[in-house]
Design a protein around this motif. Structure first.
Motif, mmCIF file in Angstrom:
data_model
loop_
_atom_site.group_PDB
_atom_site.id
_atom_site.type_symbol
_atom_site.label_atom_id
_atom_site.label_comp_id
_atom_site.label_asym_id
_atom_site.label_seq_id
_atom_site.Cartn_x
_atom_site.Cartn_y
_atom_site.Cartn_z
ATOM 1 N N LEU A 1 0.846 -1.184 0.000
ATOM 2 C CA LEU A 1 0.000 0.000 0.000
ATOM 3 C C LEU A 1 0.881 1.234 0.000
ATOM 4 C CD1 LEU A 1 -2.917 1.079 0.191
ATOM 5 C CD2 LEU A 1 -2.641 1.103 2.666
ATOM 6 N N ALA A 2 0.805 2.003 -1.072
ATOM 7 C CA ALA A 2 1.589 3.232 -1.180
ATOM 8 C C ALA A 2 0.766 4.397 -0.643
ATOM 9 C CB ALA A 2 1.983 3.482 -2.635
ATOM 10 N N ILE A 3 1.217 4.940 0.472
ATOM 11 C CA ILE A 3 0.520 6.073 1.081
ATOM 12 C C ILE A 3 1.454 7.275 1.051
ATOM 13 C CG2 ILE A 3 -0.441 6.997 3.219
ATOM 14 C CD1 ILE A 3 -1.436 4.313 3.917
ATOM 15 N N GLU A 4 0.977 8.354 0.499
ATOM 16 C CA GLU A 4 1.743 9.573 0.456
ATOM 17 C C GLU A 4 0.974 10.679 1.155
ATOM 18 O OE1 GLU A 4 2.598 10.478 -3.568
ATOM 19 O OE2 GLU A 4 3.884 8.722 -3.902
ATOM 20 N N ILE A 5 1.702 11.545 1.821
ATOM 21 C CA ILE A 5 1.079 12.682 2.493
ATOM 22 C C ILE A 5 1.707 13.963 1.966
ATOM 23 C CG2 ILE A 5 0.460 11.422 4.581
ATOM 24 C CD1 ILE A 5 2.946 12.517 5.913
ATOM 25 N N ASP A 6 0.950 15.022 2.017
ATOM 26 C CA ASP A 6 1.402 16.325 1.541
ATOM 27 C C ASP A 6 1.481 17.266 2.736
ATOM 28 O OD1 ASP A 6 1.901 18.727 0.360
ATOM 29 O OD2 ASP A 6 0.298 18.599 -1.133
ATOM 30 N N ARG A 7 2.683 17.567 3.150
ATOM 31 C CA ARG A 7 2.859 18.414 4.335
ATOM 32 C C ARG A 7 2.546 19.877 4.056
ATOM 33 N NH1 ARG A 7 5.279 15.268 8.146
ATOM 34 N NH2 ARG A 7 6.315 13.395 7.355
ATOM 35 N N GLN A 8 2.302 20.223 2.797
ATOM 36 C CA GLN A 8 1.932 21.597 2.467
ATOM 37 C C GLN A 8 0.437 21.837 2.611
ATOM 38 O OE1 GLN A 8 4.391 23.792 1.915
ATOM 39 N NE2 GLN A 8 5.734 22.037 2.275
ATOM 40 N N LYS A 9 -0.327 20.748 2.686
ATOM 41 C CA LYS A 9 -1.772 20.888 2.811
ATOM 42 C C LYS A 9 -2.147 21.309 4.228
ATOM 43 C CE LYS A 9 -3.523 17.639 -0.654
ATOM 44 N NZ LYS A 9 -4.385 16.440 -0.870
ATOM 45 N N PRO A 10 -3.224 22.089 4.376
ATOM 46 C CA PRO A 10 -3.674 22.460 5.720
ATOM 47 C C PRO A 10 -4.320 21.278 6.460
ATOM 48 C CG PRO A 10 -5.187 23.320 4.068
ATOM 49 C CD PRO A 10 -4.012 22.763 3.312
ATOM 50 N N LEU A 11 -4.731 20.227 5.713
ATOM 51 C CA LEU A 11 -5.364 19.072 6.340
ATOM 52 C C LEU A 11 -4.347 18.336 7.200
ATOM 53 C CD1 LEU A 11 -8.119 17.537 6.280
ATOM 54 C CD2 LEU A 11 -7.080 16.010 4.593
ATOM 55 N N PRO A 12 -4.651 18.087 8.491
ATOM 56 C CA PRO A 12 -3.714 17.385 9.370
ATOM 57 C C PRO A 12 -3.292 16.041 8.788
ATOM 58 C CG PRO A 12 -5.531 18.304 10.633
ATOM 59 C CD PRO A 12 -5.884 18.476 9.192
ATOM 60 N N ILE A 13 -2.084 15.597 9.136
ATOM 61 C CA ILE A 13 -1.532 14.372 8.565
ATOM 62 C C ILE A 13 -2.394 13.163 8.906
ATOM 63 C CG2 ILE A 13 0.435 12.786 8.664
ATOM 64 C CD1 ILE A 13 2.254 15.203 8.957
ATOM 65 N N TYR A 14 -2.919 13.101 10.142
ATOM 66 C CA TYR A 14 -3.712 11.929 10.507
ATOM 67 C C TYR A 14 -4.982 11.845 9.665
ATOM 68 C CZ TYR A 14 -7.060 14.742 13.247
ATOM 69 O OH TYR A 14 -8.036 15.628 13.643
ATOM 70 N N GLN A 15 -5.547 13.016 9.303
ATOM 71 C CA GLN A 15 -6.727 13.001 8.445
ATOM 72 C C GLN A 15 -6.365 12.608 7.016
ATOM 73 O OE1 GLN A 15 -9.254 16.428 8.630
ATOM 74 N NE2 GLN A 15 -9.395 16.426 10.856
ATOM 75 N N GLN A 16 -5.179 13.003 6.558
ATOM 76 C CA GLN A 16 -4.734 12.574 5.238
ATOM 77 C C GLN A 16 -4.572 11.058 5.196
ATOM 78 O OE1 GLN A 16 -1.632 14.766 3.194
ATOM 79 N NE2 GLN A 16 -1.788 16.459 4.667
ATOM 80 N N ILE A 17 -4.025 10.482 6.270
ATOM 81 C CA ILE A 17 -3.881 9.026 6.327
ATOM 82 C C ILE A 17 -5.248 8.356 6.263
ATOM 83 C CG2 ILE A 17 -3.101 7.096 7.762
ATOM 84 C CD1 ILE A 17 -0.934 8.964 8.883
ATOM 85 N N CYS A 18 -6.192 8.890 7.014
ATOM 86 C CA CYS A 18 -7.553 8.332 6.982
ATOM 87 C C CYS A 18 -8.116 8.363 5.567
ATOM 88 C CB CYS A 18 -8.459 9.118 7.935
ATOM 89 S SG CYS A 18 -8.140 8.853 9.690
ATOM 90 N N GLU A 19 -7.937 9.485 4.889
ATOM 91 C CA GLU A 19 -8.477 9.617 3.538
ATOM 92 C C GLU A 19 -7.827 8.622 2.582
ATOM 93 O OE1 GLU A 19 -10.969 11.341 2.275
ATOM 94 O OE2 GLU A 19 -11.466 12.010 4.296
ATOM 95 N N ARG A 20 -6.517 8.400 2.752
ATOM 96 C CA ARG A 20 -5.833 7.452 1.861
ATOM 97 C C ARG A 20 -6.390 6.044 2.056
ATOM 98 N NH1 ARG A 20 -4.741 11.923 0.992
ATOM 99 N NH2 ARG A 20 -2.761 12.843 0.365
ATOM 100 N N PHE A 21 -6.644 5.655 3.277
ATOM 101 C CA PHE A 21 -7.188 4.319 3.524
ATOM 102 C C PHE A 21 -8.612 4.201 2.989
ATOM 103 C CE2 PHE A 21 -3.644 3.604 6.400
ATOM 104 C CZ PHE A 21 -3.433 2.248 6.272
ATOM 105 N N ARG A 22 -9.429 5.229 3.214
ATOM 106 C CA ARG A 22 -10.798 5.164 2.702
ATOM 107 C C ARG A 22 -10.797 5.043 1.182
ATOM 108 N NH1 ARG A 22 -11.492 10.033 6.043
ATOM 109 N NH2 ARG A 22 -12.172 9.434 8.149
ATOM 110 N N THR A 23 -9.913 5.791 0.530
ATOM 111 C CA THR A 23 -9.832 5.736 -0.928
ATOM 112 C C THR A 23 -9.391 4.356 -1.394
ATOM 113 O OG1 THR A 23 -9.315 8.102 -1.031
ATOM 114 C CG2 THR A 23 -8.754 6.764 -2.962
ATOM 115 N N ALA A 24 -8.401 3.775 -0.718
ATOM 116 C CA ALA A 24 -7.910 2.453 -1.101
ATOM 117 C C ALA A 24 -8.995 1.394 -0.931
ATOM 118 C CB ALA A 24 -6.681 2.099 -0.262
#
Length: 508
Positions: A8-31
Motif C-alpha cells: 500500500l503506497a501512502i503519500e502525504i502532503d505536508r503543504q496541505k492544511p489538512l492534518p496528517i492523521y486526516q490525510q492518512i484516513c483519507e488514503r485508507f478510505r480511498t484504497a
C-alpha cells in the motif's frame, strides 16, 4: 487461511492544511473504495507506517483509531490491524460509489407517495407534558439533560470579550443582524467543522440560527411541503418531535438499536419519505453511534430518491473513548445531508446560537427564506463568539470540558449503581453530556417511569421519563427508565446525594 498483505503506497502532503492523521484516513478510505484493500487484508503496522511516512507513531495510531471507530479497520492485538471483515460486498460498492460520484445531482425532490403508517402527533398526554416543560426551562436543576457545566464556563473571559465588543461602538452591532449570520463566525465554523468533524464546506453554506428549533424551522420552510413524511428515530429527541408534529410533518417512527437507526425498517415502513432526522454520532436519548454500514445505507436511500437527511450533531465534541467521530456529512458525496450543530451544549444554552451547513444546491433557497424570516441572531453575541473562537478560548474550553465530563459521568454512574443495585441498569455511552438508564421490571410489572420522573421533579431533580421519547410510550413493552444529565455534578458527595434522592422516588 492465507491473509493478503497488499503493498500500500501512502503519500502525504505536508503543504496541505489538512492534518496528517486526516490525510492518512483519507488514503485508507480511498484504497478501500477502489478495492485495493479488501475485507480481511492486513494493513501496515503502526511503527512501519510511521517510519515510511517519517511521522510520529502517535499520528498513525490516531488515524487507525478513527478508522476503527468508523468501522473500516479492526485491531487484533499482536496479530495486527486488518480491514474489517464485516464490510460486506454491498457496503464496499457503496463506499466505492460514494468516492466516484462527485458531481451534484440537481434534480428536484420527488413527492412523497404511499399510504404507509405515519404519525402526526406525539404520543405524550397533556397530563405528562409539564414534566418536560418544567425540567428543561427556567432555573437549572440537578441532572437536567443537555445542560453543560455552568460552573466551569470561563465567564470572566467571555464577559471581557462581550464587553469589549459592546464598547467598540460598531454600528453594525446595533442594526438588524444579517439573516444568514455574522460572516466571520460563519468562516470560523466552516474551518472548525473541516478540522474536527471532517465536514468540507464554505462559509456561505453556513447559516446561523437562534437555536435548534429555529434551525429546523429554517430547513423545513425552505425544503419541505405540507404533508411530507419524515423518518424519525424511535426513541428520538422529544422536543424536536413535538415541534415537527406542530408543523404538520408526517412522522414515521423508525426503531433504533445498538447500530443506530434501522434503515431497513425505515424503508419497510415508508420508502418514499422525503426526510430523515438522525443523531448519528450520539443517538438521542440512547447514546448509540450509527454504524458505518447503516451510514452508507442511509446515504444510498437519500441519494436514490433525491431525499434530505438532517444530521443533528448536538454534542459530538464530547467523546471519552477515542477522538470525536467524523460526521455523517463527511461521507456525503451527493450533497443530501444538512448538518446541524449548536453552541448550547459546548458553551451555554442561554447564548441561543446554532447553525446548519446547507448543501450547495439549497443555499439560494435557504437564503431567501432566511431573509423572509428576518430572524437573525444578535450580532453582538455572534461577534463575541467569533472572537472567542479566534483567540483560542473555544478549543481550550472544549478540551477542558471533555476531561471534566469524563470524570463527572463516572461519579453519577457509580452513585446510581450503589443506590439502585439491580433495579437499575446503567450503561454509559462513549460520549455526550447525558445518558439513559433502564429500570428492571418490578414484580407487579413495568416501572411507571413517568410517575418516578414526576416525583423526582417534586424533589427538585430534572430527570425525564424514557418512555416519553418513544412513539408508543405507554404500551407494556416500551422500555422504562430515565434520561439524565451529569455535566453539573461537582463531586462524589453530590453524586451520592442525588442518587439517593432519585432512589427514594422509585417507590414513592
Amino acid at each position: 487461511m492465507t491473509v493478503r498483505n497488499p503493498r500500500l503506497a501512502i503519500e502525504i502532503d505536508r503543504q496541505k492544511p489538512l492534518p496528517i492523521y486526516q490525510q492518512i484516513c483519507e488514503r485508507f478510505r480511498t484504497a478501500i473504495a477502489a478495492g485495493h484493500l479488501r475485507p480481511g487484508d492486513r494493513v501496515p503496522a503502526l511503527r512501519g507506517l510511521a517510519t515510511q511516512l517519517n511521522t510520529a507513531r502517535g499520528t498513525v495510531e490516531l488515524a487507525y483509531t478513527i478508522l476503527v471507530d468508523e468501522g473500516y479497520l479492526q485491531m487484533r492485538g499482536a496479530a495486527g490491524t486488518f480491514v474489517s471483515p464485516s464490510l460486506s460486498a454491498s457496503q464496499m460498492q457503496a463506499v466505492a460509489a460514494g468516492g466516484r460520484r462527485n458531481a451534484p445531482d440537481v434534480s428536484s425532490l420527488k413527492d412523497a407517495v404511499g399510504e404507509k403508517e405515519t404519525y402526526t402527533t406525539p404520543n405524550v398526554s397533556t397530563a405528562r407534558q409539564p414534566v418536560i416543560a418544567v425540567a428543561l426551562s427556567g432555573e437549572p436543576r440537578p441532572l437536567q439533560p443537555g445542560l453543560p457545566a455552568l460552573d466551569a464556563f470561563p465567564r470572566k473571559i467571555w464577559s471581557r470579550i462581550v464587553s469589549r465588543r459592546a464598547r467598540g461602538g460598531e454600528r453594525a452591532l446595533l442594526a438588524y443582524p444579517d439573516p444568514a449570520g455574522y460572516l466571520p463566525l460563519r468562516q470560523h465554523i466552516a474551518t472548525y467543522l473541516g478540522l474536527s468533524r471532517g465536514v468540507t464546506c464554505l462559509p456561505h453554506q453556513v447559516f446561523i440560527t437562534s437555536g435548534y428549533r429555529a434551525t429546523l424551522e429554517l430547513v423545513l420552510r425552505s425544503l419541505a411541503s405540507p404533508g411530507d413524511r419524515m423518518w424519525f428515530e424511535d426513541p428520538g429527541y422529544l422536543l424536536a418531535r413535538n415541534f415537527l408534529a406542530e408543523t404538520g410533518m408526517q412522522l414515521v417512527p423508525v426503531p433504533v438499536d445498538e447500530e443506530g437507526i434501522d434503515v431497513e425498517r425505515g424503508i419497510e415502513r415508508e420508502r418514499e419519505a422525503r426526510f430523515a432526522l438522525v443523531t448519528p454520532s450520539h443517538q438521542s436519548p440512547l447514546g448509540y453511534t450509527l454504524s458505518l454500514a447503516r451510514r452508507m445505507a442511509l446515504l444510498n436511500w437519500a441519494e436514490a430518491g433525491s431525499r434530505w437527511i438532517i444530521e443533528d450533531d448536538y454534542d459530538s465534541e464530547f467523546r471519552y473513548l477515542g477522538r470525536p467521530l467524523p460526521a455523517l456529512k463527511s461521507l456525503d458525496r451527493q450533497d443530501r445531508v444538512l448538518y446541524c450543530g449548536t453552541f448550547s451544549k459546548v458553551m451555554f444554552p442561554g447564548l441561543r446560537l446554532a447553525y446548519t451547513v446547507v448543501p450547495e444546491r439549497a443555499v439560494e433557497r435557504v437564503g431567501r427564506v432566511a431573509c423572509s424570516m428576518n430572524a437573525g441572531a444578535p450580532t453582538l453575541f455572534q461577534s463575541a463568539l467569533a472572537d472567542f473562537i479566534e483567540q483560542g478560548h473555544f478549543a481550550r474550553h472544549v478540551k477542558r470540558m471533555r476531561a471534566l465530563y469524563g470524570q463527572r459521568r463516572l461519579l453519577i454512574a457509580q452513585a446510581l449503581k450503589q443506590a439502585f443495585g439491580e433495579r437499575l441498569t446503567v450503561e454509559l455511552p462513549p460520549g455526550g453530556i447525558q445518558f439513559a438508564v433502564h429500570f428492571a421490571e418490578a414484580a407487579h410489572g413495568p416501572v411507571d417511569d413517568v410517575a418516578v420522573a414526576s416525583r423526582a421533579r417534586d424533589a427538585g431533580l430534572a430527570v425525564l421519563p424514557l418512555s416519553n421519547w418513544y412513539a408508543h410510550g405507554r404500551i407494556r413493552d416500551t422500555p422504562r427508565g430515565l434520561v439524565m444529565g451529569f455535566a453539573n455534578i461537582t463531586d462524589t458527595k453530590e453524586a451520592d446525594r442525588l442518587a439517593r434522592t432519585l432512589r427514594a422516588c422509585l417507590d414513592g
